[in-house]
Design a protein around this motif. Structure first.
Motif, PDB file in Angstrom:
ATOM      1  N   TYR A   1      -6.470   7.873 -14.964  1.00 34.34           N
ATOM      2  CA  TYR A   1      -6.171   7.939 -13.538  1.00 34.34           C
ATOM      3  C   TYR A   1      -7.483   7.844 -12.765  1.00 34.34           C
ATOM      4  N   SER A   2      -7.356   7.560 -11.501  1.00 34.73           N
ATOM      5  CA  SER A   2      -8.514   7.512 -10.621  1.00 34.73           C
ATOM      6  C   SER A   2      -8.092   7.972  -9.230  1.00 34.73           C
ATOM      7  N   THR A   3      -8.991   8.663  -8.566  1.00 32.48           N
ATOM      8  CA  THR A   3      -8.785   9.062  -7.175  1.00 32.48           C
ATOM      9  C   THR A   3      -9.961   8.550  -6.355  1.00 32.48           C
ATOM     10  N   VAL A   4      -9.653   7.931  -5.238  1.00 41.72           N
ATOM     11  CA  VAL A   4     -10.661   7.436  -4.303  1.00 41.72           C
ATOM     12  C   VAL A   4     -10.460   8.212  -3.005  1.00 41.72           C
TER      13      VAL A   4
ATOM     14  N   ALA B   1       0.857  -1.182   0.000  1.00 41.09           N
ATOM     15  CA  ALA B   1       0.000   0.000   0.000  1.00 41.09           C
ATOM     16  C   ALA B   1       0.893   1.231   0.000  1.00 41.09           C
ATOM     17  N   GLY B   2       0.293   2.384  -0.221  1.00 36.72           N
ATOM     18  CA  GLY B   2       1.034   3.634  -0.213  1.00 36.72           C
ATOM     19  C   GLY B   2       1.653   3.942  -1.563  1.00 36.72           C
ATOM     20  N   LEU B   3       2.387   5.036  -1.589  1.00 34.82           N
ATOM     21  CA  LEU B   3       3.012   5.517  -2.817  1.00 34.82           C
ATOM     22  C   LEU B   3       3.851   4.422  -3.466  1.00 34.82           C
TER      23      LEU B   3
ATOM     24  N   VAL C   1      -6.519  -4.505 -15.807  1.00 32.50           N
ATOM     25  CA  VAL C   1      -5.802  -3.232 -15.696  1.00 32.50           C
ATOM     26  C   VAL C   1      -4.716  -3.389 -14.648  1.00 32.50           C
ATOM     27  N   LYS C   2      -3.636  -2.648 -14.855  1.00 32.61           N
ATOM     28  CA  LYS C   2      -2.588  -2.523 -13.846  1.00 32.61           C
ATOM     29  C   LYS C   2      -2.570  -1.062 -13.415  1.00 32.61           C
ATOM     30  N   GLU C   3      -2.609  -0.867 -12.095  1.00 33.31           N
ATOM     31  CA  GLU C   3      -2.699   0.468 -11.517  1.00 33.31           C
ATOM     32  C   GLU C   3      -1.550   0.691 -10.539  1.00 33.31           C
ATOM     33  N   ARG C   4      -1.001   1.903 -10.544  1.00 26.82           N
ATOM     34  CA  ARG C   4       0.095   2.268  -9.643  1.00 26.82           C
ATOM     35  C   ARG C   4      -0.307   3.507  -8.854  1.00 26.82           C
ATOM     36  N   VAL C   5      -0.088   3.460  -7.540  1.00 26.55           N
ATOM     37  CA  VAL C   5      -0.420   4.596  -6.675  1.00 26.55           C
ATOM     38  C   VAL C   5       0.554   5.739  -6.933  1.00 26.55           C
ATOM     39  N   THR C   6      -0.012   6.914  -7.234  1.00 22.74           N
ATOM     40  CA  THR C   6       0.789   8.116  -7.495  1.00 22.74           C
ATOM     41  C   THR C   6       0.678   9.140  -6.368  1.00 22.74           C
TER      42      THR C   6
ATOM     43  N   SER D   1      -7.450   9.221   4.069  1.00 23.10           N
ATOM     44  CA  SER D   1      -8.416  10.030   3.326  1.00 23.10           C
ATOM     45  C   SER D   1      -8.470   9.808   1.819  1.00 23.10           C
ATOM     46  N   SER D   2      -7.344   9.531   1.144  1.00 23.95           N
ATOM     47  CA  SER D   2      -7.440   9.387  -0.309  1.00 23.95           C
ATOM     48  C   SER D   2      -6.195   8.733  -0.893  1.00 23.95           C
ATOM     49  N   TYR D   3      -6.384   8.188  -2.082  1.00 25.19           N
ATOM     50  CA  TYR D   3      -5.253   7.794  -2.905  1.00 25.19           C
ATOM     51  C   TYR D   3      -5.609   7.987  -4.369  1.00 25.19           C
ATOM     52  N   SER D   4      -4.578   8.204  -5.181  1.00 27.42           N
ATOM     53  CA  SER D   4      -4.737   8.344  -6.627  1.00 27.42           C
ATOM     54  C   SER D   4      -3.876   7.304  -7.307  1.00 27.42           C
ATOM     55  N   VAL D   5      -4.363   6.798  -8.428  1.00 24.38           N
ATOM     56  CA  VAL D   5      -3.626   5.805  -9.193  1.00 24.38           C
ATOM     57  C   VAL D   5      -3.597   6.207 -10.663  1.00 24.38           C
ATOM     58  N   GLU D   6      -2.560   5.740 -11.331  1.00 21.62           N
ATOM     59  CA  GLU D   6      -2.533   5.812 -12.782  1.00 21.62           C
ATOM     60  C   GLU D   6      -2.748   4.394 -13.290  1.00 21.62           C
ATOM     61  N   ILE D   7      -3.535   4.279 -14.343  1.00 15.58           N
ATOM     62  CA  ILE D   7      -3.697   2.987 -15.001  1.00 15.58           C
ATOM     63  C   ILE D   7      -2.617   2.953 -16.072  1.00 15.58           C
ATOM     64  N   TYR D   8      -1.575   2.160 -15.829  1.00 16.28           N
ATOM     65  CA  TYR D   8      -0.419   2.201 -16.705  1.00 16.28           C
ATOM     66  C   TYR D   8      -0.380   1.073 -17.720  1.00 16.28           C
ATOM     67  N   GLU D   9      -1.295   0.123 -17.588  1.00 18.54           N
ATOM     68  CA  GLU D   9      -1.364  -0.958 -18.562  1.00 18.54           C
ATOM     69  C   GLU D   9      -2.742  -1.576 -18.471  1.00 18.54           C
ATOM     70  N   GLY D  10      -3.226  -2.072 -19.593  1.00 16.65           N
ATOM     71  CA  GLY D  10      -4.507  -2.748 -19.554  1.00 16.65           C
ATOM     72  C   GLY D  10      -5.091  -2.970 -20.926  1.00 16.65           C
ATOM     73  N   THR D  11      -6.229  -3.609 -20.933  1.00 20.12           N
ATOM     74  CA  THR D  11      -6.892  -3.977 -22.172  1.00 20.12           C
ATOM     75  C   THR D  11      -8.116  -3.113 -22.455  1.00 20.12           C
ATOM     76  N   MET D  12      -8.349  -2.110 -21.652  1.00 24.97           N
ATOM     77  CA  MET D  12      -9.491  -1.218 -21.848  1.00 24.97           C
ATOM     78  C   MET D  12      -9.181  -0.232 -22.975  1.00 24.97           C
TER      79      MET D  12
END
Length: 158
Positions: free
Chosen positions: A91-94, A46-48, A63-68, A74-85
């Motif tokens: 990117y996504s922020t939760v 978990a974490g950065l 999809v492969k996602e990496r925490v940025t 309170s929150s995390y953001s990820v980049e989707i750096y690989e996938g079939t979509m």
């Protein structure tokens, strides 16, 4: 860039909701659209810098996602750096925030560019954006149901 934002209310303290989200490699525990998720070897749990692979429930896509960015509690953001979509630069922020004692607003924000130029833009309007909006909403509902199934779900003040 297409931007989506979905929110949901959960009758639990933010720390309880966050404790589920912080198990970064286990999104499959509450997401109805993820058949299997796991931490990618060599990255933190978990974490950065944490990275996960999500094999989607359709049995064909991943999809492969990496925490940025990670703000504990309170929150995390990820980049989707690989996938079939059919998306790129995604990117996504939760995030979670208390709205009242024992009540949390959970938010999922998604940004992406569709692949395939003008055809991709058309696909985005009729297929991709509605589908990803549904996925985000379903994930929030799955999160709510999962949290509520954990005993007292952390209701009330600390």
């Amino acid at each position: 860039m297409t931007l989506l934002r979905e929110t949901g209310q959960i009758m639990a303290r933010p720390d309880v909701v966050w404790s589920v989200l912080a198990r970064y490699g286990s999104v499959d525990a509450f997401s109805p659209h993820v058949a299997q998720s796991f931490i990618i070897e060599g990255t933190p749990d978990a974490g950065l810098g944490a990275a996960r692979q999500c094999n989607l429930a359709d049995g064909k896509n991943h999809v492969k996602e990496r925490v940025t960015a990670w703000t504990d509690g309170s929150s995390y953001s990820v980049e989707i750096y690989e996938g079939t979509m059919p998306i790129r630069d995604a990117y996504s922020t939760v995030s979670v925030e208390e709205t009242a004692p024992g009540r949390t607003r959970a938010t999922i924000e998604i940004g992406y560019e569709p692949k395939f130029g003008p055809l991709g833009n058309l696909m985005d309007l009729i297929l991709i954006k509605p589908r990803l909006s549904k996925v985000a909403g379903d994930n929030l509902e799955g999160l709510r149901a999962f949290v509520m199934g954990q005993g007292d779900a952390g209701k009330g003040s600390s």
